[in-house]
Every structure is written in structure tokens, then in C-alpha cells.
Enzyme design. Structure first.
Site, PDB file in Angstrom:
ATOM      1  N   GLU A 160       0.819  -1.355   0.135  1.00 29.30           N
ATOM      2  CA  GLU A 160       0.128  -0.039  -0.074  1.00 29.30           C
ATOM      3  C   GLU A 160       0.926   1.280   0.084  1.00 29.30           C
ATOM      4  O   GLU A 160       1.794   1.478   0.727  1.00 29.30           O
ATOM      5  CB  GLU A 160      -0.700  -0.301   1.322  1.00 29.30           C
ATOM      6  CG  GLU A 160      -1.922   1.079   1.471  1.00 29.30           C
ATOM      7  CD  GLU A 160      -2.598   1.342   0.224  1.00 29.30           C
ATOM      8  OE1 GLU A 160      -3.484   0.455  -0.219  1.00 29.30           O
ATOM      9  OE2 GLU A 160      -2.606   2.037  -0.404  1.00 29.30           O
ATOM     10  N   PHE A 161       0.580   2.199  -0.905  1.00 34.07           N
ATOM     11  CA  PHE A 161       1.323   3.258  -1.067  1.00 34.07           C
ATOM     12  C   PHE A 161       0.793   4.605  -0.535  1.00 34.07           C
ATOM     13  O   PHE A 161       0.781   5.784  -0.789  1.00 34.07           O
ATOM     14  CB  PHE A 161       1.910   3.775  -2.288  1.00 34.07           C
ATOM     15  CG  PHE A 161       2.776   2.436  -2.826  1.00 34.07           C
ATOM     16  CD1 PHE A 161       4.068   2.315  -2.472  1.00 34.07           C
ATOM     17  CD2 PHE A 161       2.164   1.537  -3.687  1.00 34.07           C
ATOM     18  CE1 PHE A 161       4.657   1.249  -2.541  1.00 34.07           C
ATOM     19  CE2 PHE A 161       3.054   0.483  -3.913  1.00 34.07           C
ATOM     20  CZ  PHE A 161       4.420   0.189  -3.615  1.00 34.07           C
ATOM     21  N   LYS A 231       7.837  -1.814  -1.382  1.00 38.80           N
ATOM     22  CA  LYS A 231       7.229  -0.971  -0.541  1.00 38.80           C
ATOM     23  C   LYS A 231       8.435  -0.396   0.454  1.00 38.80           C
ATOM     24  O   LYS A 231       8.380   0.633   0.699  1.00 38.80           O
ATOM     25  CB  LYS A 231       6.395  -1.882   0.500  1.00 38.80           C
ATOM     26  CG  LYS A 231       5.798  -1.094   1.559  1.00 38.80           C
ATOM     27  CD  LYS A 231       4.837   0.087   1.257  1.00 38.80           C
ATOM     28  CE  LYS A 231       4.541   1.095   2.488  1.00 38.80           C
ATOM     29  NZ  LYS A 231       4.157   2.160   2.145  1.00 38.80           N
ATOM     30  N   ASN A 235       9.577   3.558   0.634  1.00 43.40           N
ATOM     31  CA  ASN A 235       9.668   4.564   1.893  1.00 43.40           C
ATOM     32  C   ASN A 235      11.052   4.886   2.243  1.00 43.40           C
ATOM     33  O   ASN A 235      11.017   6.012   2.710  1.00 43.40           O
ATOM     34  CB  ASN A 235       8.910   3.693   2.909  1.00 43.40           C
ATOM     35  CG  ASN A 235       7.354   3.951   3.015  1.00 43.40           C
ATOM     36  OD1 ASN A 235       6.901   4.739   1.958  1.00 43.40           O
ATOM     37  ND2 ASN A 235       6.711   3.382   3.926  1.00 43.40           N
ATOM     38  N   GLY A 280      12.667  21.175   6.915  1.00 49.02           N
ATOM     39  CA  GLY A 280      12.021  21.314   8.075  1.00 49.02           C
ATOM     40  C   GLY A 280      12.558  20.577   9.410  1.00 49.02           C
ATOM     41  O   GLY A 280      13.652  19.976   9.359  1.00 49.02           O
ATOM     42  N   CYS A 287       5.225   5.129   9.304  1.00 53.64           N
ATOM     43  CA  CYS A 287       5.752   4.181   8.221  1.00 53.64           C
ATOM     44  C   CYS A 287       7.339   4.295   8.140  1.00 53.64           C
ATOM     45  O   CYS A 287       8.071   3.513   8.253  1.00 53.64           O
ATOM     46  CB  CYS A 287       5.063   4.511   7.030  1.00 53.64           C
ATOM     47  SG  CYS A 287       3.404   3.875   7.212  1.00 53.64           S
ATOM     48  N   LYS A 347       1.589  15.123  10.248  1.00 58.36           N
ATOM     49  CA  LYS A 347       1.632  15.852   9.111  1.00 58.36           C
ATOM     50  C   LYS A 347       0.158  16.317   9.151  1.00 58.36           C
ATOM     51  O   LYS A 347      -0.562  16.207   9.897  1.00 58.36           O
ATOM     52  CB  LYS A 347       1.920  14.911   8.045  1.00 58.36           C
ATOM     53  CG  LYS A 347       0.917  13.994   7.709  1.00 58.36           C
ATOM     54  CD  LYS A 347       1.485  13.012   6.632  1.00 58.36           C
ATOM     55  CE  LYS A 347       0.589  13.273   5.309  1.00 58.36           C
ATOM     56  NZ  LYS A 347       0.641  12.385   4.423  1.00 58.36           N
ATOM     57  N   ARG A 354       1.729   8.821  15.731  1.00 60.73           N
ATOM     58  CA  ARG A 354       2.801   7.772  15.655  1.00 60.73           C
ATOM     59  C   ARG A 354       4.025   8.506  15.249  1.00 60.73           C
ATOM     60  O   ARG A 354       4.279   8.995  14.333  1.00 60.73           O
ATOM     61  CB  ARG A 354       2.283   6.464  14.771  1.00 60.73           C
ATOM     62  CG  ARG A 354       1.226   5.768  15.598  1.00 60.73           C
ATOM     63  CD  ARG A 354       0.769   4.475  14.671  1.00 60.73           C
ATOM     64  NE  ARG A 354      -0.030   4.993  13.669  1.00 60.73           N
ATOM     65  CZ  ARG A 354      -0.759   4.211  12.774  1.00 60.73           C
ATOM     66  NH1 ARG A 354      -0.387   3.014  13.249  1.00 60.73           N
ATOM     67  NH2 ARG A 354      -1.366   4.461  11.685  1.00 60.73           N
TER      68      ARG A 354
END
Ligand SMILES: NC(=O)c1ccc[n+]([C@@H]2O[C@H](COP(=O)([O-])OP(=O)(O)OC[C@H]3O[C@@H](n4cnc5c(N)ncnc54)[C@H](O)[C@@H]3O)[C@@H](O)[C@H]2O)c1
Length: 474
Positions: A160-161, A231, A235, A280, A287, A347, A354
Site C-alpha cells: 500500500e502506498f 514497499k 519509503n 524542516g 511508516c 503531518k 505515531r
């Protein structure tokens, strides 16, 4: 095609809602009865834009049900998705206990009435596809030892993206779909399941139009192991890209270059691209850290030490500490000071905390004896519930949070923060220190409002400084 989705977290609920919206009858299963009760009432257990609306529209299409009963759902399904959590263990390894439970329970519930596909959507270490197959077989042999030869199933990895905060759009309008399997029939079923997504033949849901640039979606068929690796590699690359932007910003700060200009300049190179180059206080969330650590761990198991992956974790960690350093530079003493955190979620557009930088920053500030006030549009209740030990004064508005504080720290780049009236905010504060951890304000704008501004990799005015030095040189 009848679908079961196991796990109704960020990934499972969105996957279930999207597949039902595409026309497949879906049953979502979770062991948490509270989550299921809320979903049965049409409420999303997480803050995710468009999700409740999509759940409502999905009911009228393929149909979507929620239950804690896994066995009947699996028994009547052609495709069973595993979307349970794979949180990190202290060693960095992924904790596979939820995945193992789910896979064994799927096996327990299978019979010989049809061919089924077990699809793993959870992010799992390379090689877990085989583990799922083994566990499903074990489950079958526990519950139906006599029939096990006649019970047919295939296993696929379908990473899953989606991004939290834009998960529904990411799922309906994906960049690509990756299906890893060695079994032709499994691939055929997965292609049929995703056909409406691939061809983009479905009508867009209310409030979420199809992007104008949307083309048919590429379904990439790979081996199981490659899909699992894709995956992690994706990431790791994204985490590294942000880390790179931060590293360059730190150098910019020292030499007097403006990081936002530098990032625009390099991002316009089509080989690099403009996304994920915002300097930042670094990335957070469930993830990136977990997946980079898990990939490092896997590499070590094979005798390989990935220095690049380790550096990307280290750079990110240092970036969070930088906020404390900047506050110390401006205020000298933090003990007894009131610091306001603007944003808590890792975000914007999510209430997920988390691995949120805000938590680590709050811990450090409290250790240093500071008092903390905070405002976040959606994550304050979650923060208060998950971390009652953190003595944070939660406020109703950004203005209330800023009032009488010594410094303001932008932790999350919520869109509404960009529209704040900085002059009004500055007037409410005891001292006007602004640490812009997400570079959402311009240094000039903040200075005009009366703030002593510091961003990440920024100079007060790059052009003004350069012209002064040119004149001096002349
Ligand atoms: N959150 C993201 O942005 C994201 C994106 C891509 C991939 N992933 C991966 O997807 C997986 C799920 O992530 P998430 O954020 O949705 O997790 P989550 O913690 O939000 O949800 C997991 C759910 O699974 C349920 N569960 C656990 N064991 C179960 C069982 N045996 N039967 C039924 N339900 C069970 C839990 O109660 C929980 O509701 C993880 O492997 C994660 O790494 C997450």
C-alpha cells in the site's frame, strides 16, 4: 468479487471503502469492537478527509459491512486482504504477531467451496509472503485436516502506498498498483479486482474529482519478494529525500543560501522532481521510521550494513533536536519559559501521532523545565488520550495558544496556520520568537510582524544580503 479486509485502521478502512465504491461487496473485520461499532454507524474511527463520505457512497454500490467475526467473512469471500498493523519491536524488526494471527485465522475459516486469494497489504519484511502461505496452511490443517488437500488458495503481496491525509484520493487515483505473486490464477483474480482502478472506468465520487492528468494506472506484476521490497525501498527513498533536503538546508543556513530557493532550483531538474524536498524538522508517522529500521534489520540479517539508510535515520533524529537548539539560542534558558507548539499531528490532515516530532519536542522541552501550550486542529484529543503524562495546555485556537508565550514553534504545516495574522499573534506574546519548523512563513513577513524569526535553512533576505556584500566589495 466478494472481498474481506482484515484490520480497519488507516489502510484497511480506506481499502475496504474504495473496493466497495468500485462495486465489490466488502466485509471489514477487526478485533477491536469499539472501532467496528463506530464504523457500523457510518463513523470513521480515524480523521481522514473524504473517508466518511466514501463509506456512505460505498454502501450504495458494492456494499460494505463491518464485523468482529472473521470466519463467516472469509468463508464467503474470493479475496481476503490482510491490513493489520506491523509495529516495530525494540530491535527495529517488524512485530508480525497480528499478521500471524490473521493468517492462521484465515486458514481456520477456509473450506473447499472456492479458490481464494489471500492478499497481504500490511508492510512486512521480505519473505513474509511465504510466511503467510505457511500460516494459512497451518490454519487449514488445524481446522480441516481431512480436507486440506482440496482447499485451494493463492497468496499475493499488494503493498500500500497511500499517504495519510490524502488516503482516499491516493487509493482511487494511484500512481501504480504492485501485485507480487508467483501464481497465474491469483494474478488473474487481482487484475480483475483492480480493473476499474486500472482503466479508471468508475465515476469519481462526490467531492473527489479525478485529477485532470490521470491516465490509466499501471499494474506492475512482480515476484512476491520484489513486491515486498518495493514497499520498503519506496519509503526508504522518500525518507532519504527529505533527509537530503534537510542536510542541504543545514549547510544553506551556514553559508547564507536560502534553502527554499535551492530546493526549487534542484527540484526543477526532472530527474529529481519537486516533491519531498521541503526542509524542516523532518518526517514522522507510522511508516518511514519503522520501515527504514526494518529494512536495515533485514539487510543486517544478510550481513549487509546499509550506511545510507542509517544516515537517513540519524539526520532525521538530529533535525528534531534542532528545534530545541534554536530555542536555546534565542531564549538561552528554557526553564520556566512558555513555548507554544502549533501543530501536533505528524503531518497535516491527520490526527495520527505515531512517531510525531511534536511528541519528542514536547518531551525535551518538559525535561528542560519549559511549560507547553499547544493548538492542533484535530490531534489534541488523541494526544491527550495517548500521552496523559505530557503536561501540555491544549488551547481552542492558535491565538489562545500564542497568548503570553515566549516562543512559537510551527511543528505541523496545517494549511490554516499559513493564513494566521502574524502581527496579531506577535502582539499577544511575551517575547516574539518564531521557530518555523516547516518554513511556512517568509522571513520578511515574520520580521514585518515583529517576530525574531528562524526557519530551517533560511536567511532573512538572500538577495538583500548578497547586494550588500556586492556593494561592499565594490
Ligand atoms: N498508515 C499508513 O499510512 C500506511 C501506509 C502504507 C502501508 N501501511 C502499512 O499497513 C499496515 C496497517 O497500517 P495501519 O496504519 O492501517 O494500522 P492500524 O494500526 O491503524 O490498524 C491496524 C488494525 O488491525 C487490527 N487488527 C490487528 N490484529 C487483527 C486481527 N487478527 N484481526 C482483525 N483485525 C486486527 C487492529 O485492531 C487495528 O484496527 C501496516 O503494516 C503499515 O505499515 C500503513
Amino acid at each position: 468479487m466478494r472481498v474481506t479486509v482484515i484490520g480497519t485502521g488507516y489502510v484497511g478502512t480506506v481499502t475496504g471503502a474504495c473496493l466497495a465504491y468500485l462495486g465489490h461487496p466488502v466485509v471489514c473485520v477487526d478485533t477491536d469492537p469499539e472501532k467496528i461499532a463506530r464504523l457500523q454507524k457510518g463513523e470513521s474511527p480515524i480523521y481522514e478527509p473524504h473517508l466518511e463520505e466514501l463509506l456512505a457512497q460505498a454502501s450504495g454500490r458494492g456494499g460494505i459491512e463491518f464485523t468482529t467475526e472473521l470466519a463467516p467473512a472469509v468463508a464467503s469471500s474470493d479475496v481476503i486482504f490482510i491490513a493489520v498493523g506491523t509495529p516495530p519491536l525494540p530491535t527495529g524488526e517488524a512485530d508480525l504477531r497480528y499478521l500471524e494471527d490473521a493468517a492462521r485465522s484465515i486458514g481456520n475459516a477456509m473450506d473447499a467451496s472456492r479458490f481464494r486469494v489471500v492478499v497481504n497489504k500490511s508492510t512486512v519484511p521480505v519473505g513474509s509472503g511465504n510466511l503467510v502461505e505457511v500460516l494459512v496452511r497451518e490454519g487449514i490443517s488445524e481446522s480441516r485436516p481431512a480436507e486440506q488437500r482440496g482447499i485451494r488458495f493463492g497468496v499475493a503481496s499488494n503493498p500500500e502506498f497511500l499517504r495519510e491525509g490524502s488516503a482516499v484520493g491516493d487509493s482511487l487515483y494511484p500512481d501504480r498498483i504492485v501485485v507480487g505473486t508467483s501464481d497465474a490464477k491469483t494474478l488473474e483474480l487481482m487484475m480483475a479486482l483492480y480493473e476499474p482502478l486500472v482503466s479508471q472506468s468508475f465515476s469519481a465520487p462526490d467531492g473527489l474529482p479525478r485529477p485532470a492528468s490521470m491516465a490509466p494506472v499501471r499494474l506492475l506484476s512482480t515476484s512476491l519478494t520484489s513486491a515486498e521490497m518495493i514497499k520498503y525501498a519506496a519509503n526508504a527513498f522518500l525518507a532519504m529525500k527529505i533527509g537530503f533536503a534537510n542536510e542541504i538546508a543545514n549547510i544553506c543556513e551556514r553559508v547564507g543560501a536560502e534553502a527554499t530557493e535551492v530546493m526549487t532550483g534542484i527540484g526543477l531538474d526532472s530527474r529529481i522532481g519537486t516533491k519531498f524536498l521541503n526542509a524542516g524538522i523532518g518526517w514522522g508517522g507510522s511508516c518511514f521510521g519503522k520501515d527504514v529500521r526494518a529494512l536495515l534489520h533485514t539487510a543486517r540479517e544478510y550481513g549487509y550494513e546499509s550506511r545510507l539508510l542509517q544516515a537517513s535515520l540519524d539526520v532525521n533524529q538530529a533535525q528534531r533536536q534542532m528545534v530545541i537548539q534554536k530555542l536555546q539560542e534565542k531564549l538561552y534558558i528554557l526553564k520556566g519559559r512558555t513555548i507554544t507548539l502549533l501543530g501536533l499531528a505528524f503531518k497535516p490532515e491527520t490526527d495520527d501521532l505515531r512517531d510525531a516530532p511534536s511528541i519528542q519536542i514536547a518531551e525535551r522541552l518538559l525535561q528542560a523545565g519549559a511549560r507547553i501550550k499547544a493548538y492542533d486542529p484535530v490531534a489534541m484529543a488523541v494526544c491527550a488520550a495517548q500521552r496523559p503524562d505530557l503536561k501540555i495546555r491544549y488551547c481552542e485556537t492558535a491565538e489562545e495558544a500564542a497568548a503570553d508565550s515566549d516562543a512559537l514553534v510551527v511543528v505541523t504545516e496545517w494549511q490554516q496556520f499559513r493564513k494566521l495574522n502574524l502581527t496579531e499573534i506577535a502582539a499577544l506574546m511575551t517575547s516574539r520568537i518564531l521557530v518555523d519548523g516547516r518554513n511556512i512563513f517568509s522571513p520578511e513577513q515574520a520580521a514585518a510582524a515583529g517576530f525574531d524569526y528562524t526557519g530551517v535553512g533560511r536567511v532573512r533576505s538572500a538577495r538583500a544580503r548578497e547586494s550588500v556584500s556586492v556593494e561592499t566589495a565594490g
